[in-house]
Motif scaffolding. Structure first.
Motif, PDB file in Angstrom:
ATOM      1  N   THR A  17      10.632  -3.696   9.588  1.00 54.11           N
ATOM      2  CA  THR A  17      11.269  -4.061  10.851  1.00 54.11           C
ATOM      3  C   THR A  17      10.521  -3.505  12.055  1.00 54.11           C
ATOM      4  OG1 THR A  17      13.397  -4.167   9.729  1.00 54.11           O
ATOM      5  CG2 THR A  17      13.451  -4.026  12.116  1.00 54.11           C
ATOM      6  N   ALA A  18      10.003  -2.299  11.960  1.00 52.16           N
ATOM      7  CA  ALA A  18       9.277  -1.695  13.079  1.00 52.16           C
ATOM      8  C   ALA A  18       8.013  -2.476  13.419  1.00 52.16           C
ATOM      9  CB  ALA A  18       8.928  -0.247  12.754  1.00 52.16           C
ATOM     10  N   ASN A  19       7.437  -3.155  12.435  1.00 51.14           N
ATOM     11  CA  ASN A  19       6.205  -3.922  12.630  1.00 51.14           C
ATOM     12  C   ASN A  19       6.458  -5.421  12.616  1.00 51.14           C
ATOM     13  OD1 ASN A  19       4.678  -1.505  12.542  1.00 51.14           O
ATOM     14  ND2 ASN A  19       4.823  -1.546  10.311  1.00 51.14           N
ATOM     15  N   LYS A  20       7.691  -5.827  12.799  1.00 53.02           N
ATOM     16  CA  LYS A  20       8.072  -7.234  12.675  1.00 53.02           C
ATOM     17  C   LYS A  20       7.275  -8.139  13.605  1.00 53.02           C
ATOM     18  CE  LYS A  20      12.089 -10.229  13.147  1.00 53.02           C
ATOM     19  NZ  LYS A  20      13.532 -10.244  13.425  1.00 53.02           N
ATOM     20  N   ASP A  21       7.115  -7.751  14.861  1.00 53.85           N
ATOM     21  CA  ASP A  21       6.391  -8.605  15.809  1.00 53.85           C
ATOM     22  C   ASP A  21       4.940  -8.812  15.383  1.00 53.85           C
ATOM     23  OD1 ASP A  21       8.646  -8.966  17.360  1.00 53.85           O
ATOM     24  OD2 ASP A  21       8.131  -7.365  18.770  1.00 53.85           O
ATOM     25  N   ALA A  22       4.277  -7.752  14.937  1.00 53.05           N
ATOM     26  CA  ALA A  22       2.889  -7.865  14.481  1.00 53.05           C
ATOM     27  C   ALA A  22       2.819  -8.724  13.217  1.00 53.05           C
ATOM     28  CB  ALA A  22       2.301  -6.484  14.219  1.00 53.05           C
ATOM     29  N   LEU A  23       3.790  -8.565  12.337  1.00 51.69           N
ATOM     30  CA  LEU A  23       3.830  -9.352  11.110  1.00 51.69           C
ATOM     31  C   LEU A  23       4.013 -10.836  11.431  1.00 51.69           C
ATOM     32  CD1 LEU A  23       3.970  -9.517   8.007  1.00 51.69           C
ATOM     33  CD2 LEU A  23       6.414  -9.015   8.187  1.00 51.69           C
ATOM     34  N   LEU A  24       4.934 -11.135  12.326  1.00 52.40           N
ATOM     35  CA  LEU A  24       5.162 -12.531  12.718  1.00 52.40           C
ATOM     36  C   LEU A  24       3.934 -13.129  13.394  1.00 52.40           C
ATOM     37  CD1 LEU A  24       8.837 -12.317  13.989  1.00 52.40           C
ATOM     38  CD2 LEU A  24       8.014 -13.483  11.931  1.00 52.40           C
ATOM     39  N   LYS A  25       3.248 -12.337  14.203  1.00 52.19           N
ATOM     40  CA  LYS A  25       2.026 -12.805  14.868  1.00 52.19           C
ATOM     41  C   LYS A  25       0.952 -13.138  13.833  1.00 52.19           C
ATOM     42  CE  LYS A  25      -1.092 -11.510  18.627  1.00 52.19           C
ATOM     43  NZ  LYS A  25      -1.414 -10.473  19.612  1.00 52.19           N
ATOM     44  N   ARG A  26       0.798 -12.255  12.847  1.00 57.83           N
ATOM     45  CA  ARG A  26      -0.193 -12.488  11.794  1.00 57.83           C
ATOM     46  C   ARG A  26       0.162 -13.727  10.975  1.00 57.83           C
ATOM     47  NH1 ARG A  26      -2.450  -7.587   8.592  1.00 57.83           N
ATOM     48  NH2 ARG A  26      -3.536  -7.529  10.571  1.00 57.83           N
ATOM     49  N   LEU A  27       1.439 -13.896  10.647  1.00 64.73           N
ATOM     50  CA  LEU A  27       1.862 -15.068   9.891  1.00 64.73           C
ATOM     51  C   LEU A  27       1.663 -16.357  10.693  1.00 64.73           C
ATOM     52  CD1 LEU A  27       5.056 -13.628   8.184  1.00 64.73           C
ATOM     53  CD2 LEU A  27       2.924 -14.312   7.041  1.00 64.73           C
ATOM     54  N   SER A  28       1.862 -16.286  11.984  1.00 67.15           N
ATOM     55  CA  SER A  28       1.612 -17.464  12.831  1.00 67.15           C
ATOM     56  C   SER A  28       0.138 -17.837  12.824  1.00 67.15           C
ATOM     57  CB  SER A  28       2.069 -17.197  14.261  1.00 67.15           C
ATOM     58  OG  SER A  28       3.469 -17.139  14.323  1.00 67.15           O
ATOM     59  N   ARG A  29      -0.739 -16.823  12.825  1.00 70.57           N
ATOM     60  CA  ARG A  29      -2.174 -17.098  12.751  1.00 70.57           C
ATOM     61  C   ARG A  29      -2.522 -17.760  11.421  1.00 70.57           C
ATOM     62  NH1 ARG A  29      -4.148 -11.771  13.460  1.00 70.57           N
ATOM     63  NH2 ARG A  29      -2.712 -11.144  15.067  1.00 70.57           N
ATOM     64  N   ILE A  30      -1.928 -17.269  10.342  1.00 68.05           N
ATOM     65  CA  ILE A  30      -2.178 -17.847   9.020  1.00 68.05           C
ATOM     66  C   ILE A  30      -1.682 -19.294   8.991  1.00 68.05           C
ATOM     67  CG2 ILE A  30      -1.557 -17.730   6.574  1.00 68.05           C
ATOM     68  CD1 ILE A  30      -1.433 -14.615   6.969  1.00 68.05           C
ATOM     69  N   GLU A  31      -0.516 -19.517   9.576  1.00 61.27           N
ATOM     70  CA  GLU A  31       0.027 -20.877   9.654  1.00 61.27           C
ATOM     71  C   GLU A  31      -0.952 -21.789  10.393  1.00 61.27           C
ATOM     72  OE1 GLU A  31       4.162 -23.053  11.107  1.00 61.27           O
ATOM     73  OE2 GLU A  31       3.697 -21.025  11.805  1.00 61.27           O
ATOM     74  N   ILE A  48     -17.287 -27.134   1.090  1.00 59.42           N
ATOM     75  CA  ILE A  48     -17.580 -25.700   1.111  1.00 59.42           C
ATOM     76  C   ILE A  48     -16.996 -25.047   2.361  1.00 59.42           C
ATOM     77  CG2 ILE A  48     -19.442 -23.978   1.211  1.00 59.42           C
ATOM     78  CD1 ILE A  48     -19.015 -25.308  -1.567  1.00 59.42           C
ATOM     79  N   ASP A  49     -17.006 -25.751   3.475  1.00 56.26           N
ATOM     80  CA  ASP A  49     -16.394 -25.227   4.702  1.00 56.26           C
ATOM     81  C   ASP A  49     -14.881 -25.091   4.536  1.00 56.26           C
ATOM     82  OD1 ASP A  49     -18.895 -25.165   5.878  1.00 56.26           O
ATOM     83  OD2 ASP A  49     -18.635 -27.101   6.893  1.00 56.26           O
ATOM     84  N   ILE A  50     -14.279 -26.061   3.867  1.00 58.90           N
ATOM     85  CA  ILE A  50     -12.831 -25.992   3.610  1.00 58.90           C
ATOM     86  C   ILE A  50     -12.521 -24.817   2.688  1.00 58.90           C
ATOM     87  CG2 ILE A  50     -10.860 -27.195   2.563  1.00 58.90           C
ATOM     88  CD1 ILE A  50     -12.262 -29.851   3.448  1.00 58.90           C
ATOM     89  N   LEU A  51     -13.322 -24.656   1.656  1.00 58.62           N
ATOM     90  CA  LEU A  51     -13.117 -23.543   0.720  1.00 58.62           C
ATOM     91  C   LEU A  51     -13.266 -22.192   1.419  1.00 58.62           C
ATOM     92  CD1 LEU A  51     -14.919 -24.965  -2.425  1.00 58.62           C
ATOM     93  CD2 LEU A  51     -12.458 -24.543  -2.160  1.00 58.62           C
ATOM     94  N   ALA A  52     -14.183 -22.105   2.353  1.00 57.64           N
ATOM     95  CA  ALA A  52     -14.356 -20.858   3.107  1.00 57.64           C
ATOM     96  C   ALA A  52     -13.093 -20.543   3.905  1.00 57.64           C
ATOM     97  CB  ALA A  52     -15.563 -20.961   4.032  1.00 57.64           C
ATOM     98  N   GLN A  53     -12.492 -21.560   4.499  1.00 57.73           N
ATOM     99  CA  GLN A  53     -11.256 -21.350   5.255  1.00 57.73           C
ATOM    100  C   GLN A  53     -10.103 -20.972   4.336  1.00 57.73           C
ATOM    101  OE1 GLN A  53     -10.906 -21.123   8.583  1.00 57.73           O
ATOM    102  NE2 GLN A  53     -13.136 -21.225   8.444  1.00 57.73           N
ATOM    103  N   ILE A  54     -10.025 -21.589   3.172  1.00 55.18           N
ATOM    104  CA  ILE A  54      -8.982 -21.249   2.204  1.00 55.18           C
ATOM    105  C   ILE A  54      -9.144 -19.804   1.742  1.00 55.18           C
ATOM    106  CG2 ILE A  54      -8.115 -21.723  -0.135  1.00 55.18           C
ATOM    107  CD1 ILE A  54      -8.670 -24.719   0.483  1.00 55.18           C
ATOM    108  N   SER A  55     -10.380 -19.375   1.553  1.00 54.14           N
ATOM    109  CA  SER A  55     -10.641 -17.989   1.175  1.00 54.14           C
ATOM    110  C   SER A  55     -10.151 -17.025   2.253  1.00 54.14           C
ATOM    111  CB  SER A  55     -12.135 -17.798   0.919  1.00 54.14           C
ATOM    112  OG  SER A  55     -12.408 -16.462   0.595  1.00 54.14           O
ATOM    113  N   ALA A  56     -10.384 -17.375   3.506  1.00 51.06           N
ATOM    114  CA  ALA A  56      -9.926 -16.543   4.624  1.00 51.06           C
ATOM    115  C   ALA A  56      -8.402 -16.480   4.669  1.00 51.06           C
ATOM    116  CB  ALA A  56     -10.477 -17.083   5.943  1.00 51.06           C
ATOM    117  N   ILE A  57      -7.748 -17.611   4.391  1.00 53.10           N
ATOM    118  CA  ILE A  57      -6.285 -17.652   4.360  1.00 53.10           C
ATOM    119  C   ILE A  57      -5.763 -16.765   3.236  1.00 53.10           C
ATOM    120  CG2 ILE A  57      -4.288 -19.145   3.864  1.00 53.10           C
ATOM    121  CD1 ILE A  57      -5.951 -21.436   5.240  1.00 53.10           C
ATOM    122  N   ASN A  58      -6.368 -16.882   2.063  1.00 54.41           N
ATOM    123  CA  ASN A  58      -5.949 -16.042   0.933  1.00 54.41           C
ATOM    124  C   ASN A  58      -6.098 -14.562   1.261  1.00 54.41           C
ATOM    125  OD1 ASN A  58      -5.092 -18.006  -0.885  1.00 54.41           O
ATOM    126  ND2 ASN A  58      -7.148 -18.329  -1.683  1.00 54.41           N
TER     127      ASN A  58
END
Length: 109
Positions: A17-31, A48-58
């Protein structure tokens, strides 16, 4: 998404809960990254470019997962251990450790 934070919910006091805003911000970036991959596929970009992005998401999701797991252990498990010591009921801490173990197992699949 419905709100499950009721008075009867034993998990209302979350460690993150103390880090909720940072967590939501990070999840929005992932989205946003996932939407970007969707767009890349729609535009038939190089695989290969798509796979690189999927790797970054993972990697980003793993970082979020590990952060939540750390919060669970440092908050929920520690609080359960304290309560277990007070009451003498070992099942309190055993339940939280079991939750963490199951979560780790899911992350490792």
């Amino acid at each position: 998404m419905e709100d499950n934070n009721t008075a009867t919910d034993p998990h209302v006091d979350h460690g993150y809960t103390a880090n909720k805003d940072a967590l939501l911000k990070r999840l929005s970036r992932i989205e946003g990254q996932v939407r970007g991959v969707n767009r890349m596929v729609s535009e038939e970009k190089y695989c290969i470019d798509i796979l690189a992005q999927i790797s970054a998401i993972n990697a980003a999701l793993h970082k979020v997962s590990l952060g939540l797991l750390e919060e669970h252990v440092s908050h929920c498990v520690v609080n359960a251990a304290t309560e277990s010591l007070k009451t003498g009921d070992k099942s309190i801490v055993n339940e939280k450790v079991s939750e963490a173990t199951v979560a780790i197992g899911r992350l490792l699949r």
